[in-house]
Design an enzyme around this catalytic site. Structure first.
Site, PDB file in Angstrom:
ATOM      1  N   GLU A 244     -10.157  -2.341  13.655  1.00  0.00           N
ATOM      2  CA  GLU A 244     -10.523  -3.225  12.565  1.00  0.00           C
ATOM      3  C   GLU A 244      -9.329  -4.089  12.188  1.00  0.00           C
ATOM      4  O   GLU A 244      -8.226  -3.587  12.003  1.00  0.00           O
ATOM      5  CB  GLU A 244     -10.976  -2.358  11.371  1.00  0.00           C
ATOM      6  CG  GLU A 244     -11.413  -3.134  10.165  1.00  0.00           C
ATOM      7  CD  GLU A 244     -10.462  -2.951   9.002  1.00  0.00           C
ATOM      8  OE1 GLU A 244     -10.086  -1.811   8.697  1.00  0.00           O
ATOM      9  OE2 GLU A 244     -10.077  -3.968   8.421  1.00  0.00           O
TER      10      GLU A 244
ATOM     11  N   ARG B 197      -1.249  -6.561  12.248  1.00  0.00           N
ATOM     12  CA  ARG B 197      -2.218  -5.869  13.082  1.00  0.00           C
ATOM     13  C   ARG B 197      -2.844  -6.818  14.095  1.00  0.00           C
ATOM     14  O   ARG B 197      -3.095  -6.458  15.251  1.00  0.00           O
ATOM     15  CB  ARG B 197      -3.298  -5.230  12.196  1.00  0.00           C
ATOM     16  CG  ARG B 197      -3.954  -4.052  12.875  1.00  0.00           C
ATOM     17  CD  ARG B 197      -5.023  -3.429  12.008  1.00  0.00           C
ATOM     18  NE  ARG B 197      -4.508  -2.433  11.077  1.00  0.00           N
ATOM     19  CZ  ARG B 197      -5.305  -1.675  10.323  1.00  0.00           C
ATOM     20  NH1 ARG B 197      -6.610  -1.813  10.383  1.00  0.00           N
ATOM     21  NH2 ARG B 197      -4.777  -0.793   9.501  1.00  0.00           N
TER      22      ARG B 197
ATOM     23  N   ARG C 122       0.860  -1.190   0.000  1.00  0.00           N
ATOM     24  CA  ARG C 122       0.000   0.000   0.000  1.00  0.00           C
ATOM     25  C   ARG C 122       0.891   1.233   0.000  1.00  0.00           C
ATOM     26  O   ARG C 122       1.662   1.451   0.934  1.00  0.00           O
ATOM     27  CB  ARG C 122      -0.869   0.022   1.267  1.00  0.00           C
ATOM     28  CG  ARG C 122      -1.701  -1.239   1.493  1.00  0.00           C
ATOM     29  CD  ARG C 122      -2.964  -1.285   0.661  1.00  0.00           C
ATOM     30  NE  ARG C 122      -3.556  -2.617   0.653  1.00  0.00           N
ATOM     31  CZ  ARG C 122      -4.507  -3.028   1.487  1.00  0.00           C
ATOM     32  NH1 ARG C 122      -4.978  -2.210   2.402  1.00  0.00           N
ATOM     33  NH2 ARG C 122      -4.999  -4.250   1.395  1.00  0.00           N
TER      34      ARG C 122
ATOM     35  N   GLU D 252       0.040   4.116   0.499  1.00  0.00           N
ATOM     36  CA  GLU D 252      -0.609   5.191   1.262  1.00  0.00           C
ATOM     37  C   GLU D 252       0.381   5.962   2.121  1.00  0.00           C
ATOM     38  O   GLU D 252       1.296   5.395   2.686  1.00  0.00           O
ATOM     39  CB  GLU D 252      -1.651   4.595   2.220  1.00  0.00           C
ATOM     40  CG  GLU D 252      -2.825   3.939   1.527  1.00  0.00           C
ATOM     41  CD  GLU D 252      -3.663   3.150   2.528  1.00  0.00           C
ATOM     42  OE1 GLU D 252      -4.027   3.723   3.556  1.00  0.00           O
ATOM     43  OE2 GLU D 252      -3.946   1.968   2.252  1.00  0.00           O
TER      44      GLU D 252
ATOM     45  N   ARG E 122      -0.839   2.025  13.012  1.00  0.00           N
ATOM     46  CA  ARG E 122      -1.368   0.748  12.544  1.00  0.00           C
ATOM     47  C   ARG E 122      -1.324   0.563  11.032  1.00  0.00           C
ATOM     48  O   ARG E 122      -1.975  -0.314  10.496  1.00  0.00           O
ATOM     49  CB  ARG E 122      -2.789   0.542  13.061  1.00  0.00           C
ATOM     50  CG  ARG E 122      -3.797   1.552  12.559  1.00  0.00           C
ATOM     51  CD  ARG E 122      -5.181   1.156  13.042  1.00  0.00           C
ATOM     52  NE  ARG E 122      -6.210   2.000  12.467  1.00  0.00           N
ATOM     53  CZ  ARG E 122      -7.497   1.748  12.551  1.00  0.00           C
ATOM     54  NH1 ARG E 122      -7.917   0.679  13.180  1.00  0.00           N
ATOM     55  NH2 ARG E 122      -8.374   2.563  12.013  1.00  0.00           N
ATOM     56  N   HIS E 123      -0.575   1.402  10.339  1.00  0.00           N
ATOM     57  CA  HIS E 123      -0.445   1.247   8.889  1.00  0.00           C
ATOM     58  C   HIS E 123       1.003   0.990   8.494  1.00  0.00           C
ATOM     59  O   HIS E 123       1.923   1.584   9.042  1.00  0.00           O
ATOM     60  CB  HIS E 123      -0.946   2.499   8.168  1.00  0.00           C
ATOM     61  CG  HIS E 123      -2.431   2.643   8.185  1.00  0.00           C
ATOM     62  ND1 HIS E 123      -3.089   3.346   9.161  1.00  0.00           N
ATOM     63  CD2 HIS E 123      -3.387   2.157   7.349  1.00  0.00           C
ATOM     64  CE1 HIS E 123      -4.397   3.299   8.931  1.00  0.00           C
ATOM     65  NE2 HIS E 123      -4.605   2.582   7.842  1.00  0.00           N
TER      66      HIS E 123
ATOM     67  N   SER F 257     -11.631  -7.183   6.803  1.00  0.00           N
ATOM     68  CA  SER F 257     -12.795  -6.794   6.023  1.00  0.00           C
ATOM     69  C   SER F 257     -13.199  -7.977   5.173  1.00  0.00           C
ATOM     70  O   SER F 257     -12.329  -8.669   4.631  1.00  0.00           O
ATOM     71  CB  SER F 257     -12.462  -5.630   5.087  1.00  0.00           C
ATOM     72  OG  SER F 257     -12.546  -4.428   5.799  1.00  0.00           O
TER      73      SER F 257
END
Lengths: 704, 704
Positions: free
Chosen positions: A627, A678, A478, A480, A486-487, A630
């Site tokens: 979370e 995570r 990712r 991002e 948490r990323h 998903s």
């Protein structure tokens, strides 16, 4: 099977393949078997011929082999017959033990001085001789052991055998048992120059160089008990067959035993010139080792050597296990090692960027120290990550990655037991898997490509390809710019995709079973690791009776608690945390599933609800209010999928192979994706996902 | 524990959470338990309240729940008491079965017509009524079952109850058992317009729409037995609790049983207008299904529907298992299914790019066909890979990836049992791991980065980080322009790194044990898969008693066999093949290790031999004459490592964090890397590595 009668074959440190091959041949084995021998043990040295190992079976010799050993004394002692090359060390050591001996000459050696010694001893009937490996079988068949004359130690001294003797092979660690006779025989020129002590020292030096090291104090008679092992000796030079004990296994029951351990010298604490304490660490365990100057055992030089070691250097420690009266606080193991030998395998630079003891402290320890006015060094997250190779050596880090390994493997085992197939999908793909600009792009042989943000499209294509249930554990990428706790830009995705017979709750069922299974397993089988983590990072165990709620119900709970929330929008991190608290209070669990999310905040491939297209057949899973997963039912219908992709602004051209798959007819299916780091972070109550990635990647970190 | 007395609770297709919650409450459960009930089964419908499941235990009711079922008849039949919402269907179905019934009114419903029906029937003493969930406990406590008057089917016809009745919820699949009484009651307006047949048809239609499909022939009384299931019904609308049987489990012992299967219609073969054969496939298994026009069971329209299916469409088949006299050649299962119901879940486009039966044929079949002059379609490798979602459906492909999954997981289990820790290292790295230009480059947030060619550097850094033994299974990336049968640009690396105590043979020992374990496991546990692969791609099982030879010995064997070879150069693919043949002939094994490779042809981190720096402490492992593994002792000494890196032309700047790690002191270590696809290919005797990659990547292929 009768009495154990062993034949021991040795070629010393030479290469004498023809002898080994001869011993491994049927005629020799048959001859030995007929003479009543049951076991054949072969030391093959530098040879390239590897005999066939044979397990015990009726009508045949049991055959085993090894390459080297620093001392062959034990093998000789248990042997009923020895077959040896013509090396003088092997010959004398065997004869001193009074064992029957067959010496096999190596015809390939030019200038074979050793043959003379063997011939002389054979003529005195101390041994049998086979003048070449091809004559070994017949020699064994014909030898009459009754005819042998016992050898008298020291016999060779001043003898005529002596004069012709020039050793070509090094000796085999028999230093301690060397008697003056052969000692003089072997190194007469040196012995002449000096005393018996000098001869002894020569033997010691040879022994050190062979098995241990070359640095020693000429004047220290105990110099063979310590030192740096030269690099050459670490290049797979020996197989001694010694056994190292794991530090974590050291316990009071071993009191009095001599053990050998290998580990890092985490702390070196001299208390005087005569006493030094070492803390030696292996993975999560440490043990205290003590050197006290003692006549004939530990010299002052040896204590000096120990004191001079740099922290984190790798050492071999041999010593006797003792149990102190008081509990030990500075190490995990409740025993001490009274050191007898200490060798350095690999020396660390003197000033390491991280001190492992500093990096292993808990907040409680820092607070206590602060209160008492003590100044302890704190190691910051960046320093840790910049020096991850050191940081990983802390017990907590050792434990975290063991928990990660145990958890993911339990997960795999559970899924395999439920008929899932593990798959591996490509990480370099043509389109972006889930849309958006947050992908790493690369050039693939002239074609534009990117790194997969998830195995989503390919795991679905595997279902299209006829697999009922698949899972994948692999990296996802990712791009991002998320700088949160948490990323990560690269993490381990745990992805599942499965046929649905009727309802996406079938997927939720698997989620619940899977994680309850994993969490149970970790609590049951990783209690040591979890304790080690808690020691540095205290945490409450999670409560994980699964609970399912709808998204709307979650929103309602939040509203009732006064949290303002966009009903059809996504939950903020804060709202998630709050909901986690509310659910924990109301249902006494940290593990719950929120179902039936609004369609608008889910990816294009999510199946809408049958009765309300504002909602979707999807879910998120939460652990401690964050979370972790998903999931959803996927759209299997090609028309609906195209429509949804277009509504979501996906460029269907870039994922045309995926879109096409559904035109070949596909079963109902659904699945989920979890982030492994995570899960570990939340299970262990850690505060940063970087702690759960061996070498984390975030927007600013590409190394180490 | 006494007799089983079950309470069945139903809310139909409504959402009536308050009733479910009331039933789940302690007062109601206690009341039921006191009345002698042992089991509570709750059908919760669209509700969001999930009761707590309770297993059998003394002093408590056993509680279970589900959401939907197309027919609740079985649940009603086994119940001793029914608690229901006020839906007329539920009420009449219960009363017809003569079961005691408590109806709970839903006060939240506006305009609650249903309440009137319940009130009327309660006044006739056919049932008890609770005017709200809060009154349920007291109703149960006080009800006197002796007072109930049995309901007489048809009683309601023309009755005054009728006139006030307007259904708000759909009926619940009770079509077949509908009797004229309530049928008329419920849909009186429609019944007035038509005949009893029309009423029946309405029920049928409702049943189809609910559980199966909406397409049917108005004039076919059997139209509910077949059709396309509308998409809406596949959006997680129902949980019926039906059980699907796996095609692979169908066997002669099931003769006479009615089974339900879901799979792909691989072949559709009408033999007349009255008979059609379907071959239905699920993963590696196929079964023949037969529809024969039969009065009241299979209509001509149903056969027409079956015939019209496109190949590969996903179907639900319900039917009776039969065992034909002759063995079945066109399917794997030796039973047939006499079809009773047939529904299409997902329809494939009519002209698929690959016919699965074509793609599944062996060379033998092609040859036979050629000889008999038959023309069979061959599916080329590129067509297969371009349409991998279809190609993967062939039984051989299904089997290959199951073998891959089983093998890799057995390997992991073995390593875990030997105290290895599974790790995950980054795939995006700053430098190139092994040097050379063959790396995929990318931009990482403005920094130059590349995809790891192997986890080599990071797995070594994990050892530096204090782990004794690690392994990793993950993607590795090679930008090489290799167009061979055994190279891919992305494949799964199986990497091991471990502490060495003394000699790199310790690593060879692990290799041998690991692969013998894996191969044994595959032969023992994947025999079905291996048979399926052999059916399309025949192969000889490998012989895998491990054998070790030195590189020089290998070269000597080749020379003796007349193969010209550069003594210190690498082995060509041909030479490898030849050597594999020679070793197989001489030592009867396809699995061997070549040790002590020339240093010049190994990576910079390879430890040189202690006694000859032209050679190294390294090895390759061969399977069927092809290299599958490279391994070695690594250089742990920072000075030697720097020297070797420079000699090999490595830019040490780009791997500085790796180089630095060794300055912190590191134990002796070594390891190896294997290519998973290559191992599967060679174990199964396949001719192309692409067959072992789910979605292969080569220099020309980036999709699908």
């Amino acid at each position: 099977m009768g009495e154990r009668k062993e034949v021991f074959v040795t070629v010393g440190t030479t290469c004498f393949d023809k002898l080994v091959a001869a011993v491994d041949s049927e005629p020799v084995k048959a001859a030995l078997f007929c003479r009543g021998f049951s076991h054949l043990k072969i030391q093959i040295g530098h040879g390239n011929y590897f005999p066939s190992k044979v397990s015990r079976q009726p009508g045949a010799l049991e055959v085993d082999y090894f390459t080297f050993s620093p001392t062959i004394a034990d093998h000789l002692k248990s042997a009923s017959l020895v077959i040896s090359h013509a090396g003088s060390e092997s010959i004398f050591e065997t004869l001193r033990l009074g064992k029957p001996l067959v010496v096999v000459l190596n015809e390939d050696l030019m200038d074979n001085h050793q043959a003379e010694l063997a011939e002389e001893l054979a003529s005195r009937k101390h041994l049998f001789i086979a003048r070449g490996p091809h004559l070994l079988a017949v020699t064994i068949e014909r030898m009459d052991l009754e005819l042998l004359v016992p050898y008298k130690p020291g016999e060779g001294e001043g003898d005529q055998i002596n004069t012709s003797l020039k050793l070509t092979s090094p000796c085999e660690g028999s230093a301690n048992k060397q008697e003056k006779g052969e000692g003089a025989l072997i190194s007469k020129s040196k012995a002449k120059k000096g005393t018996k002590k000098a001869a002894q020292r020569h033997q010691d030096r040879a022994a050190i160089s062979l098995a241990r090291g070359s640095e020693y104090d000429e004047n220290d008679p105990l110099s063979s008990s310590y030192g740096n092992i030269p690099l050459e000796d670490l290049q797979s030079k020996f197989i001694t067959g010694r056994t190292w004990t794991d530090v974590g296994e050291l316990c009071a029951e071993m009191k009095g035993e001599t053990v050998l351990i290998r580990g890092a010298a985490q702390a070196i604490r001299p208390t005087s010139k005569k006493i030094v304490f070492l803390v030696v660490r292996q993975s999560m365990s440490t043990v205290q080792c003590i050197l006290v100057v003692t006549k004939d055992v530990i010299s002052p030089q040896m204590v000096r050597f120990a004191t001079s070691l740099s922290k984190e250097s790798i050492v071999d420690v041999e010593g006797v296990v003792s149990v102190p009266d008081k509990p030990i606080t500075g190490a995990t193991q409740q025993v001490e090692i009274q050191v007898r030998k200490l060798y350095c395998i690999s020396r660390a630079v003197p000033n390491l960027p991280i001190n492992i003891e500093d990096a292993s402290r808990s907040e409680t320890e820092f607070k206590k120290a602060e209160e008492s006015g003590e100044q302890l060094v704190r190691v910051g997250q960046d320093t840790r990550l910049n020096n991850r190779g050191l940081d990983l050596r802390t017990p907590a880090n050792q434990a975290i990655f063991r928990v990660k390994s145990a958890g993911v493997n339990k997960g795999r085992q559970f899924l395999l037991s439920k008929n899932f197939v593990e798959i591996f999908t490509p990480k370099v793909i043509a389109g972006s898997s889930e849309g958006g600009a947050e992908v790493f792009k690369l050039d693939y042989k002239g074609k534009p490509a990117c790194l997969a943000q998830s195995p989503q499209l390919h795991k679905q294509m595997a279902i299209c390809g006829g697999f009922d249930r698949v899972f994948e554990v692999g990296p996802v990428f990712r791009a991002e710019n998320s700088y949160t706790h948490r990323h990560l830009c690269e993490f381990v995705g745990f992805d599942v995709e499965m046929e649905i017979k009727e309802h996406y709750y079938e997927v939720c069922d698997i989620v619940e079973e899977l994680f309850v299974e994993i969490f149970n397993h970790l609590n049951d089988n990783c209690s040591k690791e979890l304790e080690v983590i808690k020691r540095q990072y205290p945490f409450q165990p999670i409560k994980y009776s699964p609970k399912r709620l709808t998204y709307d119900e979650g929103v309602r709970m939040l509203k009732e608690a006064g949290v303002e929330i966009e009903p059809m929008g996504d939950l903020s991190t804060e709202a998630e945390k709050k909901l986690g608290k509310l659910v924990s209070d109301k249902y006494n669990t940290d593990f719950f599933i929120l179902t039936k999310f609004p369609l608008g905040i889910r990816p294009f491939y999510t199946m809408p609800c049958h009765d309300n297209s504002e909602y979707s057949n999807s879910f998120d899973v939460f652990l401690r209010g964050e979370e972790i997963i998903s999931g959803s039912q996927r759209i299997h219908d090609p028309e609906m999928l195209t429509k949804r992709a277009e509504q979501c602004g996906i460029d269907v051209e870039t994922i045309s192979t995926y879109m096409e798959s559904f035109r070949n007819a596909t079963r109902l299916h659904g699945g989920f994706g979890a982030g492994l780091e995570r899960i570990v972070m939340l299970f262990c109550g850690l505060n940063n996902i970087r702690k759960c990635s061996l070498f984390p990647r975030d927007p600013q970190r590409l190394t180490p």
